[in-house]
Scaffold this motif. Structure first.
Motif, short mmCIF file in Angstrom:
data_model
loop_
_atom_site.label_atom_id
_atom_site.label_comp_id
_atom_site.label_asym_id
_atom_site.label_seq_id
_atom_site.Cartn_x
_atom_site.Cartn_y
_atom_site.Cartn_z
N THR A 119 -4.20 -0.37 -1.62
CA THR A 119 -4.23 -1.50 -0.71
C THR A 119 -2.98 -2.35 -0.94
OG1 THR A 119 -6.62 -1.50 -0.86
CG2 THR A 119 -5.59 -3.47 0.04
N VAL A 120 -2.17 -2.49 0.10
CA VAL A 120 -0.99 -3.35 0.01
C VAL A 120 -0.98 -4.30 1.21
CG1 VAL A 120 0.40 -1.66 -1.24
CG2 VAL A 120 0.51 -1.73 1.25
N ALA A 121 -0.26 -5.38 1.07
CA ALA A 121 -0.11 -6.32 2.19
C ALA A 121 1.03 -7.26 1.87
CB ALA A 121 -1.40 -7.09 2.42
N ALA B 191 -1.65 -6.16 -5.31
CA ALA B 191 -0.38 -5.75 -4.70
C ALA B 191 0.63 -6.90 -4.60
CB ALA B 191 -0.65 -5.17 -3.31
N ILE C 179 -0.05 8.43 4.89
CA ILE C 179 0.83 8.62 6.04
C ILE C 179 1.50 9.98 5.89
CG2 ILE C 179 2.86 7.76 7.29
CD1 ILE C 179 2.16 4.95 6.32
N ILE D 166 -1.45 -1.20 10.34
CA ILE D 166 -0.77 -0.43 9.29
C ILE D 166 -1.55 -0.45 7.97
CG2 ILE D 166 1.33 -0.28 7.85
CD1 ILE D 166 2.02 0.39 10.67
N LEU D 167 -2.06 -1.62 7.60
CA LEU D 167 -2.56 -1.80 6.23
C LEU D 167 -4.04 -1.45 6.08
CD1 LEU D 167 -0.77 -5.23 5.67
CD2 LEU D 167 0.09 -2.94 5.12
N GLY D 168 -4.74 -1.28 7.20
CA GLY D 168 -6.17 -0.97 7.11
C GLY D 168 -7.00 -2.12 6.56
N VAL D 169 -6.48 -3.35 6.68
CA VAL D 169 -7.25 -4.53 6.28
C VAL D 169 -7.86 -5.12 7.55
CG1 VAL D 169 -7.10 -6.86 5.29
CG2 VAL D 169 -5.76 -5.00 4.30
N ALA E 292 5.69 4.52 8.00
CA ALA E 292 5.04 4.49 9.32
C ALA E 292 6.06 4.51 10.45
CB ALA E 292 4.16 3.25 9.42
N HIS F 28 -10.27 -9.39 -4.06
CA HIS F 28 -9.61 -8.52 -3.08
C HIS F 28 -8.38 -7.85 -3.68
CE1 HIS F 28 -7.70 -7.20 0.65
NE2 HIS F 28 -8.89 -7.31 1.21
N ASP F 29 -8.21 -6.56 -3.37
CA ASP F 29 -7.12 -5.79 -3.97
C ASP F 29 -5.73 -6.36 -3.65
OD1 ASP F 29 -8.75 -4.00 -5.23
OD2 ASP F 29 -8.74 -2.56 -3.56
N VAL F 30 -5.61 -7.03 -2.52
CA VAL F 30 -4.31 -7.59 -2.15
C VAL F 30 -4.00 -8.85 -2.93
CG1 VAL F 30 -3.02 -8.71 -0.28
CG2 VAL F 30 -4.27 -6.59 0.16
N LYS G 141 -5.74 3.86 -0.28
CA LYS G 141 -6.15 3.13 0.92
C LYS G 141 -5.51 3.72 2.18
CE LYS G 141 -7.60 -0.75 3.07
NZ LYS G 141 -8.99 -1.23 3.13
N VAL G 142 -4.23 4.06 2.12
CA VAL G 142 -3.52 4.52 3.32
C VAL G 142 -2.77 5.81 3.01
CG1 VAL G 142 -1.73 3.97 5.01
CG2 VAL G 142 -3.22 2.15 4.16
N LEU H 245 5.74 -4.09 1.12
CA LEU H 245 5.60 -3.56 2.48
C LEU H 245 6.75 -2.66 2.92
CD1 LEU H 245 4.32 -6.67 4.46
CD2 LEU H 245 3.03 -4.66 3.75
N PHE I 124 -0.69 5.28 -0.43
CA PHE I 124 -0.63 3.88 -0.84
C PHE I 124 -2.00 3.37 -1.30
CE2 PHE I 124 2.59 4.60 2.31
CZ PHE I 124 3.69 3.89 1.87
N HIS J 243 5.24 10.24 9.04
CA HIS J 243 5.35 8.95 9.72
C HIS J 243 4.14 8.56 10.55
CE1 HIS J 243 9.38 8.72 8.23
NE2 HIS J 243 9.77 9.78 8.92
N ARG J 244 3.06 9.35 10.46
CA ARG J 244 1.85 8.98 11.20
C ARG J 244 0.71 8.74 10.24
NH1 ARG J 244 1.42 9.62 17.07
NH2 ARG J 244 3.41 10.49 17.73
N LEU J 245 -0.12 7.74 10.54
CA LEU J 245 -1.30 7.50 9.72
C LEU J 245 -2.16 8.74 9.76
CD1 LEU J 245 -2.25 3.83 10.73
CD2 LEU J 245 -0.97 4.60 8.73
N ILE K 282 5.78 1.09 3.05
CA ILE K 282 4.71 1.50 3.98
C ILE K 282 5.19 1.38 5.43
CG2 ILE K 282 3.42 -0.69 4.12
CD1 ILE K 282 0.83 1.03 3.92
N TYR L 165 -0.85 -11.64 12.87
CA TYR L 165 -0.41 -10.54 12.02
C TYR L 165 -1.27 -9.29 12.19
CZ TYR L 165 1.74 -8.46 7.89
OH TYR L 165 2.43 -7.65 7.02
N PHE M 133 -6.01 -12.03 4.10
CA PHE M 133 -6.44 -10.66 3.80
C PHE M 133 -7.83 -10.67 3.17
CE2 PHE M 133 -1.77 -10.62 3.65
CZ PHE M 133 -1.54 -9.77 4.72
N ASP N 286 -11.67 -9.61 5.07
CA ASP N 286 -12.48 -8.53 4.49
C ASP N 286 -13.74 -9.01 3.78
OD1 ASP N 286 -11.12 -6.31 5.34
OD2 ASP N 286 -9.90 -6.09 3.53
#
Ligand code: SF4
Lengths: 580, 101
Positions: free
Chosen positions: B97-99, A241, B74, A455-458, A257, A233-235, B71-72, A250, B95, B77-79, A253, A449, A495, A499
């Motif tokens: 993939t981050v988490a 990440a 924005i 936000i993260l699309g996971v 947002a 997984h990319d995370v 992956k993301v 984070l 971005f 400020h909006r997706l 991002i 979470y 995460f 997925d």
């Protein structure tokens, strides 16, 4: 045979019994919350003799399963006045599990208030040893002393702030290199332990029986599947990440947002975000060289390695670790954009035994009250030092954000059930708000979470600003998380679990291997909702009600820049979140 | 290497080469290592002049940022998606993939 150990500070006795059959399948949060609900009077004073502190490693903790060295600590919280479970990753938990100890219950309180004790645990059992010379010492000194007395052990302890009963105090565990840096931080359990007169616990697992595993092949196969998912997984993969930038990846991002709480939750955008981001931390580590590192692990056996060691300008170690929540709480939330100031505040919190989130939220409220200007990191450092010195002001701040707000007449207090909000603005990310408001823990991002999806699309994508679907989203995350908190796997495995289906299968199989059970995904939901119901029931008996599952009023009234939203999940919707 | 906060101007045009077409100015931040694909990495924000009508995807392609690493997105400020058509003054953040937590 698995054991349950009881330590009574009133009688100064330690007893060990076989783990009662009804606890046989439980671990982590499931076990701490069940024992607290059964044994602690919900109306007791959290700092009095009738409260207990319960420690429980997760189900797979101490085995070779990856990222599984977690410990849960439970009790009644002096911050929320409800049930609390806080967890941390630490070799302490692995050693406790390898001695076959599935639960450790600390009860009573010392009759002589000047006395302090350390609980020594090894293959021969547990014993209380007087350590009154450690009274009033903070964590760096306490752990330095443990290093001399117990070099082969793993440790946990509380600071002078914990001994003083301040709800900002967490229980501090040693990391892989024995720093005082891994915290079961939230909710003031360090104060509960400290008031009992228990300064620390030291564990040596040499010669111990190891974790009792019913089906070693199944455990091995499950661990393999999970490790495979984490590695892909990319995370979570090496060079991914978390490994490259730490959790502070984070910052940018959430800022983009519009959901990075800034200057005590008065904006969702911080102009200094770049400077305190995970990217900036990685850059400082690369440029300064020396002892700094990313890809650090809190315990051996973690393959994700999200932690870091932040260096001073000369390359010497400043602190481990500057992670997202601490970075935000002591950075953006205070308008501070200097990583060296933030690192110093994290170091002070680690030394004083404080929850960095509650400390940062409290300082944000203090700045709102005019005790310091937003952006003044140096003054923020001196306010933290007031807590360390236990001055009168320090004791006010040491009681947390809600108490500080009352002391100084501040109404913009970002807290639920008295617990300060973490690093996601509910008005910009509605689902995480549902978790903050309704979790039995008070405002706690780890409890459910939804950020993963919002936000993260996971695990699928949902619109952070929309309210639709957020009741179910929060409920599902809270339920699954309660199970993960029981398993002993670090929440950051989630995460990859969400997925990659074989990853979740692997985590389940690893638990089945240890316990000899046949759990499926249905059991995850069953167990998760059982844990949440147990916790909610305790809170109800403690006097909390639906009125406590609400946002602070200012979030209903003040529109947050840049989106101009208030918190708009209705009371009825919030009441549905944990209505199983 | 371009440091935080410095500005770099790039120009991205569509297939017609931008002749007689209007250009817009947007700011672009490539986060969490995506900037390594640039000829000189920049932890943004970059100022990018973009031919009118282009999408986020076109700009990333022009800068040789591989689509599968994104992956993301924005915008303001909006997706948003990779097919967001850029407007003058857009603040674009991209971005991998981050988490965290
Ligand atoms: S991912 Fe981070 S918090 Fe989790 S076990 Fe590994 S180092 Fe510890």
């Amino acid at each position: 045979m698995s054991k349950l150990m009881r330590v009574n500070l009133s009688t100064l006795t330690v007893t060990t019994q076989d783990l009662p059959a009804e606890y046989a399948e439980m671990g982590g949060r499931w076990l701490t919350s069940t024992i607290v609900a059964r044994e602690v009077d919900p109306t007791c004073h959290p700092l009095g003799p009738n409260n207990k502190v319960v420690f429980a490693p997760g189900i797979v903790t101490g085995t070779t399963a990856p990222c599984s060295g977690r410990i849960s600590v439970g009790g009644k919280s002096p911050l929320t006045m409800g049930i609390k479970e806080a967890n941390a990753g630490t070799p302490f938990s692995q050693k406790l599990a390898r001695l076959g100890i599935r639960a450790l219950v600390v009860e009573g309180e010392v009759t002589d208030r000047s006395k302090r004790y350390v609980l020594e645990i090894d293959k021969d059992g547990g014993r209380l040893v007087e350590a009154s010379d450690l009274a009033g010492k903070h964590m760096e000194e306490t752990f330095a002393e443990f290093g001399k007395r117990y070099p082969g052990h793993a440790w946990c302890g509380v600071s002078a702030a914990g001994e003083a009963g301040l709800p900002l105090a967490g229980v501090c565990f040693s990391d892989a290199e024995k720093r005082p840096s891994r915290y079961a931080g939230r909710g003031g359990l360090g104060a509960v332990m400290g008031r009992k007169g228990l300064k620390g616990i030291v564990v040596d697992d040499s010669g111990g029986p190891g974790v009792a595993v019913k089906d070693p092949d199944r455990l091995k196969e499950g661990s393999r599947k999970l490790a495979d998912a984490l590695g892909r997984h990319d995370v979570t993969k090496p060079g991914g990440a978390l490994n490259s930038f730490g959790t502070a990846v984070l910052i940018n991002i959430l800022n983009e947002a519009g959901g990075l709480p800034t200057r005590n939750f008065s904006s969702g955008v911080f102009e200094g975000a770049q400077k305190i981001s995970g990217e900036a931390i990685a850059e400082a580590v690369a440029e300064r060289g020396g002892k700094g590192m990313v890809g650090h692990r809190c315990h051996d056996g973690c393959v994700i390695q999200c932690s870091n060691v932040y260096p001073r300008p000369d390359g010497e170690e400043h602190v481990s670790c500057v992670e997202y929540e601490s970075d935000w709480a002591l950075g953006a939330n205070l308008g501070v954009d200097d990583l060296d100031d933030i690192a110093e505040m994290v170091r002070l919190c680690n030394d004083y035994g404080l929850d960095t989130i509650e400390a940062g939220v409290t300082l944000g409220v203090a700045m709102e009250a005019g005790l310091a200007d937003f952006g003044d990191g140096k003054r923020a450092i001196t306010l933290l030092q007031e807590i360390g010195r236990l001055t009168t002001l320090g004791r006010i701040l040491g009681n947390g954000a809600a108490f500080t707000g009352r002391a100084f007449g501040v109404t913009r207090v970002p807290a639920v059930k008295g617990q300060g909000m973490p690093a996601y603005e509910p008005r910009a990310v509605k689902g995480i708000g549902a978790t903050y408001m309704t979790s039995p823990m008070g405002a706690d991002h780890t409890a459910g979470y939804t950020i993963a999806s919002e936000i993260l699309g996971v695990g699928g994508k949902t619109d952070p600003l929309a309210t639709e679907g957020k009741v179910e989203l929060s409920r599902n995350f809270q339920t699954t998380t309660a199970w993960i908190d029981a398993s002993g796997f670090c929440l950051f495995t989630a995460f990859a679990l969400i997925d990659i289906p074989s990853g979740f299968e692997g985590a389940l199989e690893a638990c089945n291997g240890v316990l000899g059970t046949r759990w499926t995904m249905d059991d995850v939901t069953r167990i998760g909702s059982e844990i949440l119901k147990t916790e909610a029931e305790f809170n109800r008996k403690a006097g909390l009600s639906a009125a406590d599952d609400r946002p602070p009023e200012f979030m209903r009234l003040e529109k947050l820049p840049p989106h101009g939203h208030v918190y708009d999940l209705s009371d009825d919707e919030l009441d549905e979140v944990l209505n199983f | 290497m371009v440091k935080t906060g410095e500005t770099k101007v790039l120009k991205v045009s569509g297939p017609e080469g931008g002749k007689r077409l209007r250009f817009l100015t947007v700011t672009l931040s490539l986060y969490a290592g995506l900037d390594r694909h640039l000829s000189s990495p920049a932890r943004g924000p970059l100022t990018v002049e973009v031919q009118q009508g282009l999408r986020v995807a076109d700009v990333l392609e022009g800068l040789r940022v591989p689509r599968e690493e994104v992956k993301v997105v924005i915008v303001n400020h909006r997706l948003a998606g990779l097919d967001h058509v850029l407007a003058d003054g857009d603040r674009v953040a991209v971005f991998p993939t981050v988490a965290g937590g």
